[in-house]
Design a protein around this motif. Structure first.
Motif, PDB file in Angstrom:
ATOM      1  N   PRO A  90     -14.290  31.602 111.697  1.00  0.00           N
ATOM      2  CA  PRO A  90     -15.626  32.208 111.829  1.00  0.00           C
ATOM      3  C   PRO A  90     -16.207  32.031 113.232  1.00  0.00           C
ATOM      4  CG  PRO A  90     -15.776  30.123 110.640  1.00  0.00           C
ATOM      5  CD  PRO A  90     -14.309  30.432 110.797  1.00  0.00           C
ATOM      6  N   GLU A  91     -15.680  31.035 113.963  1.00  0.00           N
ATOM      7  CA  GLU A  91     -16.221  30.800 115.318  1.00  0.00           C
ATOM      8  C   GLU A  91     -15.931  31.969 116.261  1.00  0.00           C
ATOM      9  OE1 GLU A  91     -14.169  28.951 113.657  1.00  0.00           O
ATOM     10  OE2 GLU A  91     -12.360  28.466 114.798  1.00  0.00           O
ATOM     11  N   GLN A  93     -16.853  34.741 115.793  1.00  0.00           N
ATOM     12  CA  GLN A  93     -18.058  35.588 115.734  1.00  0.00           C
ATOM     13  C   GLN A  93     -19.216  35.009 116.556  1.00  0.00           C
ATOM     14  OE1 GLN A  93     -17.746  38.282 113.510  1.00  0.00           O
ATOM     15  NE2 GLN A  93     -15.711  37.509 113.046  1.00  0.00           N
ATOM     16  N   LEU A  94     -19.027  33.805 117.108  1.00  0.00           N
ATOM     17  CA  LEU A  94     -20.125  33.225 117.902  1.00  0.00           C
ATOM     18  C   LEU A  94     -20.205  33.990 119.214  1.00  0.00           C
ATOM     19  CD1 LEU A  94     -19.369  29.406 117.364  1.00  0.00           C
ATOM     20  CD2 LEU A  94     -21.062  30.791 116.166  1.00  0.00           C
ATOM     21  N   ASP A 102     -27.276  31.381 117.863  1.00  0.00           N
ATOM     22  CA  ASP A 102     -26.205  31.794 116.961  1.00  0.00           C
ATOM     23  C   ASP A 102     -26.546  31.483 115.511  1.00  0.00           C
ATOM     24  OD1 ASP A 102     -23.814  33.248 117.458  1.00  0.00           O
ATOM     25  OD2 ASP A 102     -23.386  31.824 119.066  1.00  0.00           O
ATOM     26  N   LYS A 147     -17.478  24.016 116.657  1.00  0.00           N
ATOM     27  CA  LYS A 147     -17.703  25.473 116.597  1.00  0.00           C
ATOM     28  C   LYS A 147     -17.636  25.967 115.157  1.00  0.00           C
ATOM     29  CE  LYS A 147     -15.530  26.757 120.858  1.00  0.00           C
ATOM     30  NZ  LYS A 147     -14.393  27.407 121.444  1.00  0.00           N
ATOM     31  N   ARG A 148     -16.669  25.436 114.425  1.00  0.00           N
ATOM     32  CA  ARG A 148     -16.512  25.864 113.032  1.00  0.00           C
ATOM     33  C   ARG A 148     -17.770  25.525 112.238  1.00  0.00           C
ATOM     34  NH1 ARG A 148     -11.174  26.502 110.488  1.00  0.00           N
ATOM     35  NH2 ARG A 148     -10.899  27.365 112.548  1.00  0.00           N
ATOM     36  N   ALA A 151     -20.575  27.867 113.095  1.00  0.00           N
ATOM     37  CA  ALA A 151     -20.378  29.164 112.443  1.00  0.00           C
ATOM     38  C   ALA A 151     -20.746  29.073 110.964  1.00  0.00           C
ATOM     39  CB  ALA A 151     -18.935  29.619 112.624  1.00  0.00           C
TER      40      ALA A 151
END
Ligand code: ADP
Length: 270
Positions: A90-91, A93-94, A102, A147-148, A151
């Protein structure tokens, strides 16, 4: 909230020479507050199935119900909001310049009020085990695991009642994997969320979920409590879920559930 699908069939590229039946007449009910794992080979239909839970895909035939209401017509928009899906990696999409923006993205899109957004973003960043200091950073400065989480926070901040995660630990190192699963497990326990975990890792599924759905070639091959499904070794082998992996898994499970069938422990150990 619960999810139910009845007679769900989905065909990609219908009416072309590339037509592919990805889901073949699926019936499945997931109750409020359950933690369910969906396992199966790549291509067995797991992602196609969960994309029906919030209307990203429309059934070729059959129906989807959220909390007993059919996912169509006027109510569809509100019902879709109840289902948060965290896709693989999903990260990717950051894209905003700060973590804050975000996480806030979906709330801003919904037109929520600034104070409310601020409260929710701060609460959610803590919920995923990060400190508020991270909010001013660029997402690109963070580690893979961070990051995960960011997200995931972007989905959780929208306060879904049902959380669907497609391979949430893909690409993380063993520690990162454990941390993500602990986080998901805690969300399930403390927030009484309905959680659906899609994974090809039987070990992860066995460790965390209550009930497991085994998919094969677009159908549900088995469904039941973890213990009973993983005890059906012949059936799992027949659909090619590898024996050595099951053996290893059973050893781990046996530590938790001593009465499990001992014969299974010999499979794949020759
Ligand atoms: P899984 O999540 O279990 O790996 P998928 O739901 O992604 O399985 O895929 C199920 C089947 O549908 C596979 O045969 C796959 O090749 C096919 N499929 C998936 N997405 C598409 C697509 N966008 N177009 C055509 N076929 C697809």
């Amino acid at each position: 909230m619960s999810i139910k699908v009845t007679g769900l069939t989905y065909v990609y590229m219908k009416g072309t020479p590339f037509e592919k039946i990805a889901l073949d007449n699926i019936d499945l009910s997931i109750e409020t507050g359950e933690f369910v794992g969906i396992i199966g080979h790549t291509g067995s239909g797991k992602s196609t199935l969960v994309q029906h839970f919030n209307g990203l895909l429309k059934p070729t035939s059959g129906s989807v119900y959220i909390n007993g209401e059919k996912l169509e017509g006027k109510r569809a928009r509100e019902l879709k909001r109840q289902v948060g899906i965290v896709f693989q990696y999903p990260e990717h999409q950051l894209f905003e310049e700060t973590v804050y923006k975000d996480i806030a993205f979906g709330l801003i899109k919904r037109g929520e009020e600034e104070n409310e957004i601020d409260k929710k973003v701060r609460k959610t960043v803590r919920m995923v085990g990060l400190s508020e200091d991270i909010l001013d950073k660029s997402p690109f400065e963070l580690s893979g695991g961070q990051k995960r989480r960011v997200a995931m926070a972007g989905i959780l901040v929208l306060e879904p009642s049902i959380l669907v995660l497609d391979e949430p630990a893909a690409g993380l190192d063993p520690r990162g994997r454990d941390e993500i699963f602990e986080l998901i497990s805690n969300l399930h326990k403390s927030n009484k969320m309905t959680v659906v975990l899609v994974s090809h890792s039987m070990e992860d599924v066995a460790k965390y979920v209550e009930r497991v759905v085994v998919m094969n070639k677009g159908r549900i091959e088995m469904c039941g409590p973890v213990r009973s499904v993983f005890n059906k070794i012949d059936e799992l082998e027949r659909i090619g879920l590898a024996a050595p992996q099951i053996t290893y898994l059973m050893k781990r499970l046996k530590e938790k559930i001593p009465e499990i069938n001992d014969n299974i422990l010999t499979v794949g150990e020759a």
